[in-house]
Enzyme design. Structure first.
Site, PDB file in Angstrom:
ATOM      1  N   LYS A   1      29.212  39.049  53.708  1.00 39.48           N
ATOM      2  CA  LYS A   1      29.243  40.429  54.539  1.00 39.48           C
ATOM      3  C   LYS A   1      28.747  39.670  55.711  1.00 39.48           C
ATOM      4  O   LYS A   1      28.971  41.446  56.515  1.00 39.48           O
ATOM      5  CB  LYS A   1      28.145  41.041  53.888  1.00 39.48           C
ATOM      6  CG  LYS A   1      28.873  41.879  52.214  1.00 39.48           C
ATOM      7  CD  LYS A   1      30.145  42.519  52.475  1.00 39.48           C
ATOM      8  CE  LYS A   1      30.488  43.394  51.309  1.00 39.48           C
ATOM      9  NZ  LYS A   1      31.600  43.597  50.898  1.00 39.48           N
TER      10      LYS A   1
ATOM     11  N   SER B   1      31.269  46.764  54.845  1.00 41.18           N
ATOM     12  CA  SER B   1      30.234  45.234  54.522  1.00 41.18           C
ATOM     13  C   SER B   1      29.123  45.915  53.888  1.00 41.18           C
ATOM     14  O   SER B   1      29.820  46.935  52.935  1.00 41.18           O
ATOM     15  CB  SER B   1      29.399  45.743  55.401  1.00 41.18           C
ATOM     16  OG  SER B   1      28.365  44.496  55.432  1.00 41.18           O
TER      17      SER B   1
ATOM     18  N   ILE C   1      26.650  53.472  45.144  1.00 39.67           N
ATOM     19  CA  ILE C   1      27.793  55.358  45.667  1.00 39.67           C
ATOM     20  C   ILE C   1      27.899  54.972  43.789  1.00 39.67           C
ATOM     21  O   ILE C   1      28.728  53.804  43.441  1.00 39.67           O
ATOM     22  CB  ILE C   1      28.745  54.244  46.858  1.00 39.67           C
ATOM     23  CG1 ILE C   1      28.738  53.796  47.791  1.00 39.67           C
ATOM     24  CG2 ILE C   1      29.952  55.382  46.479  1.00 39.67           C
ATOM     25  CD1 ILE C   1      27.748  55.257  48.637  1.00 39.67           C
TER      26      ILE C   1
ATOM     27  N   ASP D   1      47.474  40.025  46.580  1.00 33.38           N
ATOM     28  CA  ASP D   1      45.680  39.280  46.839  1.00 33.38           C
ATOM     29  C   ASP D   1      45.163  38.837  48.341  1.00 33.38           C
ATOM     30  O   ASP D   1      45.733  38.635  48.741  1.00 33.38           O
ATOM     31  CB  ASP D   1      45.800  38.624  46.109  1.00 33.38           C
ATOM     32  CG  ASP D   1      43.984  37.375  45.903  1.00 33.38           C
ATOM     33  OD1 ASP D   1      43.426  38.332  46.576  1.00 33.38           O
ATOM     34  OD2 ASP D   1      43.654  36.975  44.287  1.00 33.38           O
TER      35      ASP D   1
ATOM     36  N   ILE E   1      35.170  53.027  46.312  1.00 31.35           N
ATOM     37  CA  ILE E   1      35.206  53.566  47.978  1.00 31.35           C
ATOM     38  C   ILE E   1      36.304  53.226  48.462  1.00 31.35           C
ATOM     39  O   ILE E   1      36.338  54.312  49.375  1.00 31.35           O
ATOM     40  CB  ILE E   1      33.841  52.551  48.535  1.00 31.35           C
ATOM     41  CG1 ILE E   1      32.644  52.424  47.413  1.00 31.35           C
ATOM     42  CG2 ILE E   1      33.793  52.696  50.193  1.00 31.35           C
ATOM     43  CD1 ILE E   1      30.971  51.728  47.859  1.00 31.35           C
TER      44      ILE E   1
HETATM   45  C1  HXC Z   1      28.906  34.025  37.735  1.00 26.13           C
HETATM   46  C2  HXC Z   1      30.843  33.713  38.174  1.00 26.13           C
HETATM   47  C3  HXC Z   1      30.871  35.090  37.947  1.00 26.13           C
HETATM   48  C4  HXC Z   1      29.580  35.583  37.153  1.00 26.13           C
HETATM   49  C5  HXC Z   1      33.026  34.372  38.072  1.00 26.13           C
HETATM   50  N1  HXC Z   1      31.722  33.167  38.884  1.00 26.13           N
HETATM   51  N2  HXC Z   1      32.259  35.564  38.015  1.00 26.13           N
HETATM   52  N3  HXC Z   1      30.373  32.888  38.159  1.00 26.13           N
HETATM   53  N4  HXC Z   1      28.397  34.744  37.512  1.00 26.13           N
HETATM   54  N5  HXC Z   1      29.185  37.176  36.860  1.00 26.13           N
HETATM   55  C6  HXC Z   1      33.048  32.191  38.916  1.00 26.13           C
HETATM   56  C7  HXC Z   1      33.307  31.426  37.795  1.00 26.13           C
HETATM   57  O1  HXC Z   1      33.020  30.903  37.124  1.00 26.13           O
HETATM   58  C8  HXC Z   1      34.722  30.398  38.554  1.00 26.13           C
HETATM   59  O2  HXC Z   1      33.692  29.597  39.341  1.00 26.13           O
HETATM   60  C9  HXC Z   1      34.933  31.562  40.438  1.00 26.13           C
HETATM   61  O3  HXC Z   1      33.648  32.677  40.584  1.00 26.13           O
HETATM   62  C10 HXC Z   1      36.492  32.547  40.466  1.00 26.13           C
HETATM   63  O4  HXC Z   1      36.037  33.058  39.452  1.00 26.13           O
HETATM   64  P1  HXC Z   1      37.390  33.462  38.570  1.00 26.13           P
HETATM   65  O5  HXC Z   1      37.362  34.755  37.628  1.00 26.13           O
HETATM   66  O6  HXC Z   1      38.939  33.254  37.950  1.00 26.13           O
HETATM   67  O7  HXC Z   1      37.835  34.478  39.790  1.00 26.13           O
HETATM   68  P2  HXC Z   1      38.903  35.823  39.789  1.00 26.13           P
HETATM   69  O8  HXC Z   1      39.802  35.886  39.625  1.00 26.13           O
HETATM   70  O9  HXC Z   1      40.093  35.653  41.233  1.00 26.13           O
HETATM   71  O10 HXC Z   1      37.699  36.756  39.934  1.00 26.13           O
HETATM   72  C11 HXC Z   1      37.121  37.159  41.670  1.00 26.13           C
HETATM   73  C12 HXC Z   1      35.427  38.029  41.186  1.00 26.13           C
HETATM   74  C13 HXC Z   1      36.055  39.263  39.674  1.00 26.13           C
HETATM   75  C14 HXC Z   1      34.887  38.240  41.850  1.00 26.13           C
HETATM   76  C15 HXC Z   1      35.093  36.817  40.896  1.00 26.13           C
HETATM   77  O11 HXC Z   1      34.880  39.617  39.315  1.00 26.13           O
HETATM   78  C16 HXC Z   1      36.377  39.816  40.517  1.00 26.13           C
HETATM   79  O12 HXC Z   1      37.458  39.918  40.541  1.00 26.13           O
HETATM   80  N6  HXC Z   1      36.403  41.124  41.565  1.00 26.13           N
HETATM   81  C17 HXC Z   1      36.686  42.368  41.763  1.00 26.13           C
HETATM   82  C18 HXC Z   1      35.625  43.412  42.012  1.00 26.13           C
HETATM   83  C19 HXC Z   1      34.665  43.673  41.818  1.00 26.13           C
HETATM   84  O13 HXC Z   1      33.710  42.587  41.982  1.00 26.13           O
HETATM   85  N7  HXC Z   1      33.623  44.603  42.762  1.00 26.13           N
HETATM   86  C20 HXC Z   1      32.598  44.970  42.894  1.00 26.13           C
HETATM   87  C21 HXC Z   1      33.011  44.691  44.338  1.00 26.13           C
HETATM   88  S1  HXC Z   1      31.075  45.313  44.973  1.00 26.13           S
HETATM   89  P3  HXC Z   1      34.604  27.938  38.810  1.00 26.13           P
HETATM   90  O14 HXC Z   1      33.595  27.264  39.346  1.00 26.13           O
HETATM   91  O15 HXC Z   1      34.357  28.215  36.905  1.00 26.13           O
HETATM   92  O16 HXC Z   1      35.771  28.039  38.915  1.00 26.13           O
HETATM   93  C22 HXC Z   1      30.502  45.221  46.242  1.00 26.13           C
HETATM   94  C23 HXC Z   1      30.075  45.845  47.099  1.00 26.13           C
HETATM   95  C24 HXC Z   1      28.292  45.366  47.357  1.00 26.13           C
HETATM   96  O17 HXC Z   1      31.108  44.129  46.865  1.00 26.13           O
HETATM   97  C25 HXC Z   1      27.731  46.221  47.337  1.00 26.13           C
HETATM   98  C26 HXC Z   1      25.936  46.758  46.155  1.00 26.13           C
HETATM   99  C27 HXC Z   1      25.026  47.630  47.073  1.00 26.13           C
END
Ligand code: HXC
Length: 274
Positions: free
Chosen positions: A166, A148, A195, A71, A26
């Protein structure tokens, strides 16, 4: 329909737009809409490869583009990138705070660090971005747009971390609109629905449930990144000169019937047998 069929291609000429998380999804769609209307763009994200690819596509639309690898949880890096942007492209007129993280997870299975990670990326990251952009937005009488989600106002299963983040963003947006209005800065949020082609849909929507989910949306379909770009452009443009403190829901009506069917999808996405 292209945005330049709707609005003059010079609408954001000599304006600088900074988009956090602008390397994909997005946020990149929003960046593309501003670029097509003449803006100079700065985007940031954690992946250099994704950033360079996104920047190349934006440059093809004609304007100046900068990409910063950082970041949003790192406030110093964000401030440095914004100061550099101001020097390179001119002071920031529009900030789009869109960097986000999401995964479906039962609250009882979510570690404190998992909860904190999403709140830090989404909410703290949005604060870091707004705080870093403040001086430049004041100079340009600009505006901030926060990305959001329906999770901000509608409860969704397996999204306690996302809902908290959010909802926090939207209340912070209202606080900033109140505080910064006297400086001439407008602040608003967009709540996109599902989206197409985004990481959020990939993570939250099981493909086999998609037809069912589409039928549950009053407008009968998922949205497009171009449509989110149109909404952002509206909020940043003189068309919205008296609009501040608003959450603009652009979800095709997705949230009107509630989140029941989405909760089923999220449970499937998180591998729950429930
Ligand atoms: C449970 C999880 C998990 C999962 C990560 N964690 N993935 N817990 N289920 N699937 C936990 C990990 O175990 C860890 O906790 C903590 O989260 C941090 O994980 P890291 O991998 O070290 O974090 P990081 O490298 O900073 O990555 C952040 C992230 C990752 C959010 C976890 O998925 C990411 O980078 N996402 C970016 C892209 C993304 O998500 N895009 C979608 C956005 S959509 P512990 O306790 O083990 O240390 C959006 C819109 C919403 O926001 C609305 C849609 C309709």
């Amino acid at each position: 329909m292209r945005i330049t069929d709707l609005l003059p291609a010079t609408l954001f000429r000599d304006k600088t737009v900074f988009v956090t998380g602008g390397t994909s999804g997005i946020n990149l769609g929003i960046a593309r809409s501003f670029a097509a209307l003449g803006a100079s763009l700065a985007i940031c994200g954690r992946s250099r490869a994704k950033g360079e690819h996104a920047a190349q596509g934006l440059r093809a639309l004609g304007g100046e583009v900068r990409c910063h690898v950082l970041d949003v949880r790192d406030a110093d890096a964000l401030l440095a990138a914004m100061e550099q942007t101001g020097q390179d492209l001119g002071p920031i007129h529009t900030l789009v705070a869109g960097a986000a993280g999401n995964f479906p997870c039962r609250a009882e299975d979510l570690s404190p660090n998992g909860f904190k990670t999403v709140v830090d990326i989404d909410l703290l990251g949005a604060f870091n971005a707004a705080r870093s952009a403040f001086e430049q937005l004041k100079q340009t009488q600009g505006n901030a747009i926060f990305i959001s989600a329906g999770q901000s106002f509608m409860p969704y299963a397996f999204q306690a971390h996302v809902g908290a983040a959010k909802a926090g963003i939207d209340q912070m947006m209202r606080d900033l609109a109140l505080e910064w209005g006297p400086h001439g800065i407008r602040c608003n949020s967009i709540a996109p629905g599902p989206i197409d082609g985004t990481e959020g849909v990939k993570r939250l929507v099981p493909e086999d449930m998609r037809p069912h989910l589409e039928r549950a949306i009053p407008l009968g379909r998922f949205g497009t990144v171009e449509e989110m770009g149109q909404v952002a452009v509206f909020l940043a443009s003189p068309l919205a000169s008296y609009v501040t403190g608003t959450l603009l829901v652009a979800d095709g009506g997705q949230n009107l019937p509630g989140s029941g069917i989405w909760t089923q999808a999220l449970m499937r996405g998180a591998g729950s047998g429930n």
